[in-house]
Design a protein around this motif. Sequence first.
Motif, mmCIF file in Angstrom:
data_model
loop_
_atom_site.group_PDB
_atom_site.id
_atom_site.type_symbol
_atom_site.label_atom_id
_atom_site.label_comp_id
_atom_site.label_asym_id
_atom_site.label_seq_id
_atom_site.Cartn_x
_atom_site.Cartn_y
_atom_site.Cartn_z
ATOM 1 N N ALA A 236 0.832 -1.209 0.000
ATOM 2 C CA ALA A 236 0.000 0.000 0.000
ATOM 3 C C ALA A 236 0.864 1.256 0.000
ATOM 4 N N LEU A 237 1.944 1.233 0.776
ATOM 5 C CA LEU A 237 2.845 2.381 0.815
ATOM 6 C C LEU A 237 3.449 2.639 -0.564
ATOM 7 N N CYS A 238 3.889 1.598 -1.236
ATOM 8 C CA CYS A 238 4.464 1.757 -2.586
ATOM 9 C C CYS A 238 3.444 2.364 -3.541
ATOM 10 N N ARG A 239 2.193 1.897 -3.472
ATOM 11 C CA ARG A 239 1.171 2.423 -4.378
ATOM 12 C C ARG A 239 0.887 3.887 -4.074
ATOM 13 N N HIS A 240 0.837 4.270 -2.788
ATOM 14 C CA HIS A 240 0.604 5.666 -2.422
ATOM 15 C C HIS A 240 1.711 6.560 -2.949
ATOM 16 N N VAL A 241 2.938 6.131 -2.769
ATOM 17 C CA VAL A 241 4.074 6.951 -3.217
ATOM 18 C C VAL A 241 4.072 7.076 -4.731
ATOM 19 N N GLU A 242 3.837 5.971 -5.430
ATOM 20 C CA GLU A 242 3.804 6.011 -6.891
ATOM 21 C C GLU A 242 2.721 6.947 -7.406
ATOM 22 N N SER A 243 1.576 6.970 -6.708
ATOM 23 C CA SER A 243 0.465 7.810 -7.165
ATOM 24 C C SER A 243 0.767 9.298 -7.030
ATOM 25 N N LYS A 244 1.720 9.647 -6.175
ATOM 26 C CA LYS A 244 2.057 11.058 -5.952
ATOM 27 C C LYS A 244 3.242 11.524 -6.775
ATOM 28 N N HIS A 245 3.961 10.586 -7.369
ATOM 29 C CA HIS A 245 5.168 10.944 -8.110
ATOM 30 C C HIS A 245 5.143 10.281 -9.477
ATOM 31 N N ALA A 246 4.776 11.065 -10.492
ATOM 32 C CA ALA A 246 4.669 10.516 -11.843
ATOM 33 C C ALA A 246 6.021 10.135 -12.419
ATOM 34 N N ASP A 247 7.105 10.695 -11.850
ATOM 35 C CA ASP A 247 8.432 10.418 -12.400
ATOM 36 C C ASP A 247 9.037 9.122 -11.870
ATOM 37 N N ILE A 248 8.361 8.455 -10.916
ATOM 38 C CA ILE A 248 8.884 7.194 -10.393
ATOM 39 C C ILE A 248 8.585 6.074 -11.378
ATOM 40 N N PRO A 249 9.622 5.349 -11.842
ATOM 41 C CA PRO A 249 9.375 4.237 -12.779
ATOM 42 C C PRO A 249 8.429 3.215 -12.159
ATOM 43 N N SER A 250 7.491 2.751 -12.934
ATOM 44 C CA SER A 250 6.501 1.794 -12.424
ATOM 45 C C SER A 250 6.387 0.608 -13.366
ATOM 46 N N ASN A 251 6.130 -0.556 -12.813
ATOM 47 C CA ASN A 251 5.924 -1.763 -13.600
ATOM 48 C C ASN A 251 4.446 -2.001 -13.888
ATOM 49 N N TYR A 252 3.621 -0.988 -13.620
ATOM 50 C CA TYR A 252 2.189 -1.148 -13.769
ATOM 51 C C TYR A 252 1.683 -0.364 -14.980
ATOM 52 N N VAL A 253 0.700 -0.933 -15.660
ATOM 53 C CA VAL A 253 0.051 -0.265 -16.783
ATOM 54 C C VAL A 253 -1.025 0.670 -16.223
ATOM 55 N N LEU A 254 -1.230 1.802 -16.870
ATOM 56 C CA LEU A 254 -2.288 2.699 -16.437
ATOM 57 C C LEU A 254 -3.615 1.958 -16.372
ATOM 58 N N LYS A 255 -4.390 2.247 -15.332
ATOM 59 C CA LYS A 255 -5.641 1.513 -15.127
ATOM 60 C C LYS A 255 -6.553 1.607 -16.341
ATOM 61 N N SER A 256 -6.649 2.797 -16.928
ATOM 62 C CA SER A 256 -7.545 2.954 -18.074
ATOM 63 C C SER A 256 -7.099 2.078 -19.246
ATOM 64 N N ASP A 257 -5.780 2.030 -19.479
ATOM 65 C CA ASP A 257 -5.258 1.190 -20.568
ATOM 66 C C ASP A 257 -5.463 -0.288 -20.267
ATOM 67 N N TRP A 258 -5.275 -0.653 -18.991
ATOM 68 C CA TRP A 258 -5.423 -2.062 -18.613
ATOM 69 C C TRP A 258 -6.881 -2.516 -18.732
ATOM 70 N N ARG A 259 -7.812 -1.627 -18.372
ATOM 71 C CA ARG A 259 -9.239 -1.969 -18.494
ATOM 72 C C ARG A 259 -9.624 -2.157 -19.967
ATOM 73 N N SER A 260 -9.150 -1.241 -20.818
ATOM 74 C CA SER A 260 -9.491 -1.360 -22.242
ATOM 75 C C SER A 260 -8.896 -2.634 -22.845
ATOM 76 N N THR A 261 -7.697 -3.002 -22.359
ATOM 77 C CA THR A 261 -7.077 -4.253 -22.818
ATOM 78 C C THR A 261 -7.919 -5.448 -22.372
ATOM 79 N N GLY A 262 -8.424 -5.395 -21.136
ATOM 80 C CA GLY A 262 -9.277 -6.462 -20.632
ATOM 81 C C GLY A 262 -10.556 -6.608 -21.442
ATOM 82 N N ARG A 263 -11.161 -5.482 -21.804
ATOM 83 C CA ARG A 263 -12.387 -5.529 -22.606
ATOM 84 C C ARG A 263 -12.126 -6.162 -23.977
#
Length: 297
Positions: A236-263
Motif C-alpha cells: 500500500a505504501l508503494c502504491r501511495h508513493v507512486e500515485s504522488k510521483h509521476a516520475d517514479i518508474p513503475s511496472n504497472y500499466v495505467l488503469k484505463s489502458d489495462w481496463r481497455s485491454t481487458g475488454r
Amino acid sequence: KFNRAVSFVGHTDDGVSVRALDLRNLGQKADRHCFSVSHVIIGDPSATYSSIELAVANVVFGRDSKQGQSFTVSVGDSPLSIELVPVENYDDLVFHLRQTDCPTVTAKLTMAPGSLPTDALDSLVDDLCATLSIMQGRKIQWIQRTAYSPQDRIAWSELGETITKNYTHGFLCFDPDKETGINLSLDGIASVFPKVREFRQVYDPDRRIVYSWLDARLQSDFLEARTLKYAIVLEALCRHVESKHADIPSNYVLKSDWRSTGREFLPRIKEHLATSFRLDSNVIENVCSSSSWGNLN
C-alpha cells in the motif's frame, strides 16, 4: 431499565453542560445503576482556552528520561512548547501495563496552543500520538483531554472517543529494560514530528498506513498473520508513493489502458477456455472477471 445504547445532553448542578454518547446500562443494585459510556464531553469545546492537557496511554520512558521531556515543534509558522511527563505512580502503572497488556495511561502531555479550532487541535494531537507510536513501535493514543482557561480553570474536558490498542512489548518495540528493539530517545520528538506530519499530509491523510503498520506489530497475532500484514502495508505504501510521483518508474500499466485491454481480450480468453478445456462457465467467469483481471496488473 434499558440495555440499548442511548445518548443524553444535560447540565451539572453548577450549570456546566454534559454530553454523553453510547451510554449503556450494565445493571443495577437497589436504587443504584452502573453505566458504561464511550464518549463524554464536559463543558463547551468551543470555549476559549489557553492550554490543554492530554492523558496518554502506553508511553514508556527510558531510564534517563523519567523526569519527562520538554520539546518545541512548529505548528504553521509558530513554535509550540510541549511537555511530556510520567503520571504519578508511573512505575506501578507500567508494571500493570506489562502484566495485562491493557491500554493504561502512563503519561501527561501538556501544551499551550491557544484556542485552536477543533479540527486543527484533532490533527495536532493525532500527529503527536502518531509520532510517539512510531518512535516506540506501539499504538500510543490520548484517552482524555482537558482544556484550561487563561485563569487556569477547566474550560472543558473530553473523554474518548479514540481508538486504543493493547500494549505491544515485542522484540521490535521500545523497551528500556531489554533494549532489543527500537531505541529512540524521546528527546528526538522535535525532529521526528515534522516528518510524520509531512508524511501524513502528502501520502497518508487518514493515517491508514501508520495504523496498519502498528496493527502488524501486535503480538496477539500469529507470526504468519503479522508477516502478511507487513507485506500489505509495504504494498500500500508503494502504491501511495507512486500515485504522488509521476516520475517514479513503475511496472504497472495505467488503469484505463489495462481496463481497455481487458475488454478486448477477456472475451477471447473465455472462449478459448470454454472450447479448449471445457471448463465450467462459473469457473471461467471467476477466472476472467474484471476484478481478477485488475489484480494481474
